[in-house]
Design a protein around this motif. Structure first.
Motif, short mmCIF file in Angstrom:
data_model
loop_
_atom_site.label_atom_id
_atom_site.label_comp_id
_atom_site.label_asym_id
_atom_site.label_seq_id
_atom_site.Cartn_x
_atom_site.Cartn_y
_atom_site.Cartn_z
N ASP A 1 3.79 -3.60 7.21
CA ASP A 1 3.90 -2.80 8.43
C ASP A 1 5.03 -1.79 8.46
O ASP A 1 5.00 -0.84 9.23
N LYS A 2 6.05 -1.99 7.65
CA LYS A 2 7.18 -1.06 7.75
C LYS A 2 6.98 0.09 6.76
O LYS A 2 7.19 -0.09 5.56
N LEU A 3 6.58 1.21 7.28
CA LEU A 3 6.43 2.38 6.43
C LEU A 3 7.79 3.01 6.18
O LEU A 3 8.56 3.23 7.12
N ALA B 1 0.84 -1.19 0.00
CA ALA B 1 0.00 0.00 0.00
C ALA B 1 0.88 1.24 0.00
O ALA B 1 2.08 1.17 0.30
N PHE C 1 9.18 6.47 4.72
CA PHE C 1 8.62 7.78 4.45
C PHE C 1 9.45 8.56 3.45
O PHE C 1 10.69 8.50 3.46
N HIS D 1 0.74 5.27 1.42
CA HIS D 1 0.02 6.20 2.29
C HIS D 1 0.36 7.64 1.94
O HIS D 1 1.53 7.94 1.62
N ASP E 1 4.40 1.14 2.04
CA ASP E 1 4.01 0.22 3.09
C ASP E 1 4.31 -1.20 2.63
O ASP E 1 3.71 -1.68 1.67
N SER F 1 -3.66 11.08 8.44
CA SER F 1 -3.64 10.18 7.30
C SER F 1 -4.70 10.64 6.31
O SER F 1 -5.87 10.79 6.65
N MET G 1 -4.89 5.85 1.98
CA MET G 1 -4.13 4.60 1.92
C MET G 1 -4.65 3.87 0.69
O MET G 1 -5.85 3.62 0.60
N LEU H 1 0.12 11.33 3.83
CA LEU H 1 -0.10 11.96 5.13
C LEU H 1 0.02 13.46 4.97
O LEU H 1 0.73 13.95 4.09
N ILE I 1 -0.03 15.05 12.52
CA ILE I 1 -0.01 14.26 11.28
C ILE I 1 -1.37 13.60 11.11
O ILE I 1 -1.88 12.96 12.04
N ILE J 1 3.34 14.09 3.00
CA ILE J 1 4.33 13.02 3.07
C ILE J 1 3.74 11.75 2.49
O ILE J 1 2.61 11.37 2.85
#
Lengths: 116, 107
Positions: free
Chosen positions: B93-95, B31, B97, B33, B90, B45, B48, B35, B43, B86
């Motif tokens: 789970d580990k975004l 995914a 940025f 995201h 994804d 969201s 997504m 922001l 911040i 921003i």
């Protein structure tokens, strides 16, 4: 309107002191993330929990940082001893599901930490 | 290593203009995201998405999985849209940025 609550909003401390930051995720959210934001590095993942179990803390300096989730309504991030390079804004975020791709993240307002 | 790049870094616009912010990533993701970080630091969201397009009010987000590229569009921009935007890739789970795009909309 449900929101993630972080305390304190601001913290100024001297080098060597212990710092504890707290986060109350949105009720019912099962995933909690800790991020750090600096001007140089931007946003970085420090650690995260799912159903209170730590899944990844590889982004955290292990010798001085620790993250815990003593219950479903509280996550803590502790720095001991603190150093000036730890000065940053620390964000907590919570979400629902098996991964961040399952639900959008809800961020707290952050804790602005200054270590002198 | 997945890297996320945003462009432009800074953007100024007159109220009413159409805004586009771009985001490219280097590896396959589950995914993307978008922001929004307000001047006060909070911040939020915005989107997504894992395919196609999503719209919320004056904001539209698109993603092209094959090209590993996403765009955020703001139609009829307003001074209250001034913020840092921003994107984050994804992957389980580990975004990761991007460095953000600072948008200023002047009346």
């Amino acid at each position: 309107d449900a929101r993630v609550t972080q305390t304190p909003r601001h913290k100024v401390t001297e080098m060597g002191q212990e710092v504890t930051m707290r986060c109350q995720p949105i009720l019912g959210h099962n995933t909690v993330f800790w991020y750090r934001q600096t001007m140089m590095q931007g946003l970085e993942l420090l650690a995260y929990f799912r159903n209170r179990a730590p899944l990844d803390d590889s982004g955290m300096p292990k010798d001085r940082f620790s993250a815990e989730m003593p219950d479903a309504t509280l996550a803590t991030l502790k720095i001991q001893p603190s150093e000036p390079r730890d000065s940053a804004v620390y964000f907590c975020a919570s979400g629902l599901g098996q991964g961040t791709y399952n639900s959008p993240l809800h961020f707290g307002n952050g804790t602005r930490l200054t270590v002198t | 290593k997945n890297e996320v790049e945003q462009s432009p870094q800074n953007l100024t616009a007159q109220e009413g203009e159409f805004i586009t912010i771009n985001c490219s990533y280097s590896v396959g993701i589950s995914a993307l995201h978008w922001l929004q970080q307000h001047p006060g630091g909070g911040i939020v969201s915005l989107f997504m998405l894992s395919s196609g397009k999503k719209k919320h009010g004056r904001l539209i987000a698109t993603i092209n999985i094959q090209e590993k590229h996403s765009s955020l569009h703001i139609t009829a921009s307003h001074p209250r849209d001034s913020a840092v935007y921003i994107c984050a890739s994804d992957n389980t789970d580990k975004l990761i940025f991007g460095t953000g795009t600072r948008l200023q909309v002047f009346p």
